[in-house]
Motif scaffolding. Structure first.
Motif, PDB file in Angstrom:
ATOM      1  N   VAL A  46       0.865  -1.156   0.143  1.00  0.00           N
ATOM      2  CA  VAL A  46       0.054   0.051  -0.123  1.00  0.00           C
ATOM      3  C   VAL A  46       0.794   1.197  -0.257  1.00  0.00           C
ATOM      4  CG1 VAL A  46      -1.646   1.317   1.573  1.00  0.00           C
ATOM      5  CG2 VAL A  46      -1.986  -1.045   1.019  1.00  0.00           C
ATOM      6  N   GLU A  47       2.017   1.086   0.596  1.00  0.00           N
ATOM      7  CA  GLU A  47       2.795   2.296   0.863  1.00  0.00           C
ATOM      8  C   GLU A  47       3.325   2.608  -0.664  1.00  0.00           C
ATOM      9  OE1 GLU A  47       3.966   2.369   5.384  1.00  0.00           O
ATOM     10  OE2 GLU A  47       5.452   1.483   4.003  1.00  0.00           O
ATOM     11  N   LYS A  48       3.942   1.481  -1.397  1.00  0.00           N
ATOM     12  CA  LYS A  48       4.499   1.598  -2.558  1.00  0.00           C
ATOM     13  C   LYS A  48       3.599   2.263  -3.567  1.00  0.00           C
ATOM     14  CE  LYS A  48       6.519  -0.992  -6.297  1.00  0.00           C
ATOM     15  NZ  LYS A  48       6.755  -2.189  -6.933  1.00  0.00           N
ATOM     16  N   GLU A  49       2.136   1.783  -3.465  1.00  0.00           N
ATOM     17  CA  GLU A  49       1.232   2.289  -4.432  1.00  0.00           C
ATOM     18  C   GLU A  49       0.712   3.527  -4.063  1.00  0.00           C
ATOM     19  OE1 GLU A  49      -2.290  -0.315  -4.073  1.00  0.00           O
ATOM     20  OE2 GLU A  49      -1.389  -1.857  -4.492  1.00  0.00           O
ATOM     21  N   LEU A  50       0.795   3.899  -2.541  1.00  0.00           N
ATOM     22  CA  LEU A  50       0.770   5.482  -2.430  1.00  0.00           C
ATOM     23  C   LEU A  50       1.846   6.151  -2.965  1.00  0.00           C
ATOM     24  CD1 LEU A  50      -0.873   7.485  -0.604  1.00  0.00           C
ATOM     25  CD2 LEU A  50       0.635   6.581   1.351  1.00  0.00           C
ATOM     26  N   ALA A  51       2.865   5.719  -2.837  1.00  0.00           N
ATOM     27  CA  ALA A  51       4.141   6.723  -3.451  1.00  0.00           C
ATOM     28  C   ALA A  51       3.863   6.994  -4.671  1.00  0.00           C
ATOM     29  CB  ALA A  51       5.389   5.884  -2.956  1.00  0.00           C
ATOM     30  N   GLU A  52       3.535   5.863  -5.474  1.00  0.00           N
ATOM     31  CA  GLU A  52       3.351   5.679  -7.080  1.00  0.00           C
ATOM     32  C   GLU A  52       2.215   6.783  -7.265  1.00  0.00           C
ATOM     33  OE1 GLU A  52       4.878   1.299  -8.033  1.00  0.00           O
ATOM     34  OE2 GLU A  52       2.829   1.678  -8.193  1.00  0.00           O
ATOM     35  N   ALA A  53       1.261   6.809  -6.509  1.00  0.00           N
ATOM     36  CA  ALA A  53       0.012   7.702  -6.846  1.00  0.00           C
ATOM     37  C   ALA A  53       0.285   9.090  -6.530  1.00  0.00           C
ATOM     38  CB  ALA A  53      -1.188   7.155  -5.509  1.00  0.00           C
ATOM     39  N   ARG A  54       1.129   9.406  -5.402  1.00  0.00           N
ATOM     40  CA  ARG A  54       1.481  10.661  -5.122  1.00  0.00           C
ATOM     41  C   ARG A  54       2.368  11.228  -6.279  1.00  0.00           C
ATOM     42  NH1 ARG A  54       2.974   9.841   0.792  1.00  0.00           N
ATOM     43  NH2 ARG A  54       1.311  10.584   1.803  1.00  0.00           N
ATOM     44  N   ASP A  55       3.425  10.340  -6.975  1.00  0.00           N
ATOM     45  CA  ASP A  55       4.119  10.551  -8.060  1.00  0.00           C
ATOM     46  C   ASP A  55       3.377  10.950  -9.093  1.00  0.00           C
ATOM     47  OD1 ASP A  55       6.957   8.621  -7.466  1.00  0.00           O
ATOM     48  OD2 ASP A  55       6.485  10.511  -6.424  1.00  0.00           O
ATOM     49  N   ALA A  56       2.191  10.083  -9.677  1.00  0.00           N
ATOM     50  CA  ALA A  56       1.278  10.446 -10.639  1.00  0.00           C
ATOM     51  C   ALA A  56       0.452  11.677 -10.242  1.00  0.00           C
ATOM     52  CB  ALA A  56       0.342   9.257 -10.658  1.00  0.00           C
ATOM     53  N   ALA A  57       0.037  12.058  -9.312  1.00  0.00           N
ATOM     54  CA  ALA A  57      -0.581  13.155  -8.889  1.00  0.00           C
ATOM     55  C   ALA A  57       0.353  14.528  -9.106  1.00  0.00           C
ATOM     56  CB  ALA A  57      -1.125  13.109  -7.618  1.00  0.00           C
ATOM     57  N   ARG A  87      -9.387  12.637  -8.701  1.00  0.00           N
ATOM     58  CA  ARG A  87      -9.575  11.112  -8.504  1.00  0.00           C
ATOM     59  C   ARG A  87      -8.397  10.529  -7.833  1.00  0.00           C
ATOM     60  NH1 ARG A  87     -12.018  11.627 -13.580  1.00  0.00           N
ATOM     61  NH2 ARG A  87     -10.148  10.883 -14.471  1.00  0.00           N
ATOM     62  N   LEU A  88      -7.140  11.043  -8.318  1.00  0.00           N
ATOM     63  CA  LEU A  88      -5.859  10.719  -7.846  1.00  0.00           C
ATOM     64  C   LEU A  88      -5.581  10.856  -6.422  1.00  0.00           C
ATOM     65  CD1 LEU A  88      -3.442  10.853 -10.796  1.00  0.00           C
ATOM     66  CD2 LEU A  88      -4.297   8.653  -9.793  1.00  0.00           C
ATOM     67  N   MET A  89      -5.994  12.168  -6.072  1.00  0.00           N
ATOM     68  CA  MET A  89      -5.809  12.599  -4.754  1.00  0.00           C
ATOM     69  C   MET A  89      -6.917  11.976  -3.873  1.00  0.00           C
ATOM     70  SD  MET A  89      -3.474  14.854  -4.889  1.00  0.00           S
ATOM     71  CE  MET A  89      -3.464  15.525  -3.484  1.00  0.00           C
ATOM     72  N   ASP A  90      -8.129  11.875  -4.217  1.00  0.00           N
ATOM     73  CA  ASP A  90      -8.820  10.968  -3.620  1.00  0.00           C
ATOM     74  C   ASP A  90      -8.409   9.690  -3.278  1.00  0.00           C
ATOM     75  OD1 ASP A  90     -12.073  12.300  -5.133  1.00  0.00           O
ATOM     76  OD2 ASP A  90     -10.801  13.264  -3.519  1.00  0.00           O
ATOM     77  N   GLU A  91      -7.984   9.087  -4.208  1.00  0.00           N
ATOM     78  CA  GLU A  91      -7.371   7.713  -3.916  1.00  0.00           C
ATOM     79  C   GLU A  91      -6.323   7.729  -3.088  1.00  0.00           C
ATOM     80  OE1 GLU A  91      -6.390   5.539  -7.792  1.00  0.00           O
ATOM     81  OE2 GLU A  91      -5.022   4.442  -6.859  1.00  0.00           O
ATOM     82  N   ILE A  92      -5.316   8.854  -3.059  1.00  0.00           N
ATOM     83  CA  ILE A  92      -4.304   9.149  -2.192  1.00  0.00           C
ATOM     84  C   ILE A  92      -4.881   8.950  -0.857  1.00  0.00           C
ATOM     85  CG2 ILE A  92      -2.732  10.731  -1.285  1.00  0.00           C
ATOM     86  CD1 ILE A  92      -1.792  11.296  -4.055  1.00  0.00           C
ATOM     87  N   LYS A  93      -5.784   9.924  -0.469  1.00  0.00           N
ATOM     88  CA  LYS A  93      -6.701   9.971   0.746  1.00  0.00           C
ATOM     89  C   LYS A  93      -7.185   8.684   1.234  1.00  0.00           C
ATOM     90  CE  LYS A  93      -7.972  14.738  -0.051  1.00  0.00           C
ATOM     91  NZ  LYS A  93      -9.087  15.698  -0.179  1.00  0.00           N
ATOM     92  N   ILE A  94      -7.835   7.866   0.101  1.00  0.00           N
ATOM     93  CA  ILE A  94      -8.182   6.625   0.485  1.00  0.00           C
ATOM     94  C   ILE A  94      -7.021   5.620   1.127  1.00  0.00           C
ATOM     95  CG2 ILE A  94      -9.098   4.212  -0.289  1.00  0.00           C
ATOM     96  CD1 ILE A  94     -10.934   6.118  -1.993  1.00  0.00           C
TER      97      ILE A  94
END
Length: 148
Positions: A46-57, A87-94
């Motif tokens: 989840v942390e890896k996905e979170l970092a990727e989501a942050r990078d994407a955002a 949507r990505l920020m919402d996903e990051i919050k989730i």
């Protein structure tokens, strides 16, 4: 002698029960350890996905700024990019919420692990006391048998 045999049988039964509780506690301890490891692996993922989501955002925000400065004709595309970013920020919050929940769950499992370790130590101490008592009883029986 019958009393002694009864006491020996009682001690053997208590020893068996204590060994059973020790085994049960060890099994629970192993399961908790496996659960803890699994949750740690999930959290790492989840942390890896979170970092990727942050990078994407972050990349999406950069793209949005460049598009706005380049051309008013691309406003429609910029609007779509903003929606994607949100949507990505919402996903990051989730994901952050999930990470917090997993952290709490890991803390709870660590607490349970500590408790089970304490129970294991207590049961082990009880078993050792029972074994000492059994040994003492056997010694007393041997002394009594030698005296007769």
């Amino acid at each position: 002698e019958d009393q002694f045999n009864k006491e020996v049988m009682l001690l053997k039964r208590e020893n068996g029960l204590q060994l059973g509780r020790v085994q049960q506690t060890e099994d629970e301890l192993k399961k908790t350890g496996r659960d803890l490891l699994q949750n740690e692996q999930i959290m790492a993922s989840v942390e890896k996905e979170l970092a990727e989501a942050r990078d994407a955002a972050a990349k999406q925000l950069s793209l949005n700024r460049r598009l706005e400065s380049d051309c008013d004709g691309l406003r429609n595309q910029v609007t779509e990019s903003r929606a994607s970013c949100e949507r990505l920020m919402d996903e990051i919050k989730i994901r952050e919420t999930q990470a917090k929940e997993l952290t709490r769950e890991i803390e709870a499992l660590e607490g349970k692990l500590d408790q089970q370790k304490q129970e294991y130590d207590a049961i082990r101490a009880e078993r050792n006391d029972a074994l000492r008592q059994l040994t003492d009883s056997r010694s007393e029986v041997n002394i009594l048998e030698d005296d007769h």
